[in-house]
Design a protein around this motif. Structure first.
Motif, PDB file in Angstrom:
ATOM      1  N   LYS A 176       0.840  -1.194   0.000  1.00  0.00           N
ATOM      2  CA  LYS A 176       0.000   0.000   0.000  1.00  0.00           C
ATOM      3  C   LYS A 176       0.874   1.241   0.000  1.00  0.00           C
ATOM      4  N   LEU A 177       0.386   2.298  -0.648  1.00  0.00           N
ATOM      5  CA  LEU A 177       1.166   3.523  -0.834  1.00  0.00           C
ATOM      6  C   LEU A 177       0.370   4.699  -0.283  1.00  0.00           C
ATOM      7  N   SER A 178       0.977   5.394   0.690  1.00  0.00           N
ATOM      8  CA  SER A 178       0.227   6.406   1.431  1.00  0.00           C
ATOM      9  C   SER A 178       1.026   7.688   1.594  1.00  0.00           C
ATOM     10  N   SER A 179       0.299   8.773   1.804  1.00  0.00           N
ATOM     11  CA  SER A 179       0.931  10.007   2.262  1.00  0.00           C
ATOM     12  C   SER A 179       1.135   9.918   3.771  1.00  0.00           C
ATOM     13  N   ALA A 180       2.042  10.753   4.289  1.00  0.00           N
ATOM     14  CA  ALA A 180       2.311  10.720   5.738  1.00  0.00           C
ATOM     15  C   ALA A 180       2.921  12.037   6.217  1.00  0.00           C
ATOM     16  N   VAL A 181       2.191  13.102   6.162  1.00  0.00           N
ATOM     17  CA  VAL A 181       0.781  13.201   5.852  1.00  0.00           C
ATOM     18  C   VAL A 181       0.585  14.103   4.638  1.00  0.00           C
ATOM     19  N   THR A 182      -0.684  14.118   4.168  1.00  0.00           N
ATOM     20  CA  THR A 182      -1.133  15.172   3.261  1.00  0.00           C
ATOM     21  C   THR A 182      -1.574  16.355   4.121  1.00  0.00           C
ATOM     22  N   VAL A 183      -0.935  17.504   3.934  1.00  0.00           N
ATOM     23  CA  VAL A 183      -1.295  18.697   4.715  1.00  0.00           C
ATOM     24  C   VAL A 183      -2.545  19.288   4.080  1.00  0.00           C
ATOM     25  N   LEU A 184      -3.678  18.724   4.452  1.00  0.00           N
ATOM     26  CA  LEU A 184      -4.937  19.059   3.796  1.00  0.00           C
ATOM     27  C   LEU A 184      -5.336  20.513   4.018  1.00  0.00           C
ATOM     28  N   ARG A 208      -4.107   0.603  -4.427  1.00  0.00           N
ATOM     29  CA  ARG A 208      -3.181   0.563  -3.280  1.00  0.00           C
ATOM     30  C   ARG A 208      -2.956   1.925  -2.636  1.00  0.00           C
ATOM     31  N   ALA A 209      -3.693   2.934  -3.034  1.00  0.00           N
ATOM     32  CA  ALA A 209      -3.466   4.285  -2.512  1.00  0.00           C
ATOM     33  C   ALA A 209      -4.203   4.515  -1.200  1.00  0.00           C
ATOM     34  N   GLU A 210      -3.606   5.335  -0.341  1.00  0.00           N
ATOM     35  CA  GLU A 210      -4.236   5.798   0.884  1.00  0.00           C
ATOM     36  C   GLU A 210      -3.884   7.267   1.101  1.00  0.00           C
ATOM     37  N   ILE A 211      -4.733   7.960   1.822  1.00  0.00           N
ATOM     38  CA  ILE A 211      -4.457   9.332   2.243  1.00  0.00           C
ATOM     39  C   ILE A 211      -4.436   9.367   3.761  1.00  0.00           C
ATOM     40  N   ILE A 212      -3.359   9.865   4.343  1.00  0.00           N
ATOM     41  CA  ILE A 212      -3.343  10.204   5.759  1.00  0.00           C
ATOM     42  C   ILE A 212      -3.385  11.725   5.808  1.00  0.00           C
ATOM     43  N   ALA A 213      -4.521  12.260   6.211  1.00  0.00           N
ATOM     44  CA  ALA A 213      -4.728  13.704   6.194  1.00  0.00           C
ATOM     45  C   ALA A 213      -4.427  14.300   7.560  1.00  0.00           C
ATOM     46  N   GLY A 214      -3.700  15.423   7.551  1.00  0.00           N
ATOM     47  CA  GLY A 214      -3.359  16.078   8.804  1.00  0.00           C
ATOM     48  C   GLY A 214      -3.399  17.581   8.678  1.00  0.00           C
ATOM     49  N   ARG A 215      -3.368  18.233   9.827  1.00  0.00           N
ATOM     50  CA  ARG A 215      -3.368  19.703   9.851  1.00  0.00           C
ATOM     51  C   ARG A 215      -1.986  20.259   9.563  1.00  0.00           C
TER      52      ARG A 215
END
Length: 356
Positions: A77-85, A107-114
């Motif tokens: 799986k391929l993810s952000s860590a993090v996406t600064v949404l 296989r995509a994921e988004i880890i969204a953060g401030r």
């Protein structure tokens, strides 16, 4: 879902502690792609890259880097860590990760953060006084985008959408996690929305974060969600080597360099002497540092406390040399992951039998 182990990396460009020469961005990005391929080959579950907008980091566009990784991997799986949404446009974030998901075969994921780094806010014309409202509204829009198309949406932090046609559409619902450092309000937000929680523990005793997991599950239950269906990830720095001493000796000089040079914009020259680094590798410390067996023991100890679903290690922070990084990835995949998965599956099986 079987327990997952993965790696996250910020793509930092910390000067080498011996030569005092930083890596070139292009070389660093190619190393990250090679690491993702090695993690995939080793049987790890997730590879994630962070987003920063400073000259001491190589990754400002996670989706682009992850797409290059998608073409060099098969299962991971391929993810952000993090996406600064907060400082991004949810429409573009959705489009980019939908594209990644289609290219990677889901296989995509988004880890969204401030965002714990704040340079992106003035860069893209946002006011830090709107820090919390920006994230709340943009997360709301991102979730709407994955639920329906066309989309009509109104807010105060972005122009409205009136039957906006957002393409491409992925073949499944994109996973969106919420990243949390140490703010109860962020934990409660994720719980009320029924979103998986990505909890960063980057120092101190990991046990002090147990109340966050409890708060998350209680708030989810009160909001009408089944806590058993919500995932929790624990994310901490670390490094794996054949022995405890080797793990410390190889990684500490680079961690110290990275900690002093670019750790969370909290000033340069922040010390991390070896004694403090060693303390973080103790059974109670937050860092996953040591031999494969030591990593197994700490994962299992944390599982008893958090009952989490995923463990992510920020492997080799500060630019540990690539040869050592690849060895560490292989150890994590071949010697740690199978044992941890088996032991946790056994515990979960026993728990199911007791409640049957």
């Amino acid at each position: 879902m079987a327990f997952e182990l993965g790696i996250y990396h910020f793509g930092e460009l910390t000067p080498d502690p011996t030569t005092v020469v930083p890596p070139k961005p292009g070389a660093r990005l190619r190393e990250l792609i090679e690491q993702a391929r090695a993690a995939d080959d080793a049987g790890l579950d997730v590879f994630a890259v962070g987003e920063h907008h400073r000259t001491d980091f190589a990754v400002s566009s996670p989706a682009v880097v992850l797409t290059a990784m998608a073409e060099n991997t098969r299962e991971i799986k391929l993810s952000s860590a993090v996406t600064v949404l907060s400082s991004d446009d949810p429409v573009r974030v959705f489009q980019q990760f939908a594209t990644l998901d289609l290219i990677s075969g889901g296989r995509a994921e988004i880890i969204a953060g401030r965002g714990s780094y704040t340079e992106s806010f003035p860069l893209f014309g946002y006011d830090l006084r709107d820090y919390s409202d920006l994230f709340a509204q943009k997360l709301d829009l991102l979730l709407r985008l994955r639920e329906e198309n066309p989309v009509t949406w109104r807010g105060t932090m972005r122009p409205p959408l009136d039957q906006g046609d957002i393409t491409p559409r992925p073949d499944r619902e994109l996973p969106v996690w919420v990243a949390v450092g140490g703010t109860p309000a962020s934990v409660i937000r994720a719980a009320r929305l029924g979103l998986p929680l990505s909890l960063a523990i980057i120092g101190g005793s990991y046990a002090q974060f147990a109340p966050f997991a409890e708060l998350y599950r209680q708030a989810a239950k009160e909001a009408g969600h089944d806590p058993a269906r919500l995932k929790v990830s624990i994310n901490s720095p670390g490094f794996v080597a054949a022995s405890h001493q080797e793990a410390i000796e190889v990684s500490h000089p680079y961690f110290q360099a990275g900690w002093m040079a670019n750790h969370h914009q909290r000033g340069r020259g922040v010390p991390m002497p070896r004694q403090a680094y060693e303390a973080q590798s103790s059974p109670a410390g937050a860092f996953f540092l040591g031999s494969p067996q030591e990593i197994i023991d700490k994962v299992m100890a944390q599982y008893e406390l958090f009952r989490h679903d995923r463990m992510m290690i920020q492997l080799g922070f500060g630019n540990v040399p690539q040869r050592e990084m690849l060895k560490s990835i292989e150890l994590l995949g071949s010697q740690v992951a199978p044992v941890v998965r088996k032991e946790i599956a056994s515990l979960e099986g026993s728990a199911t039998e007791e409640t049957a």
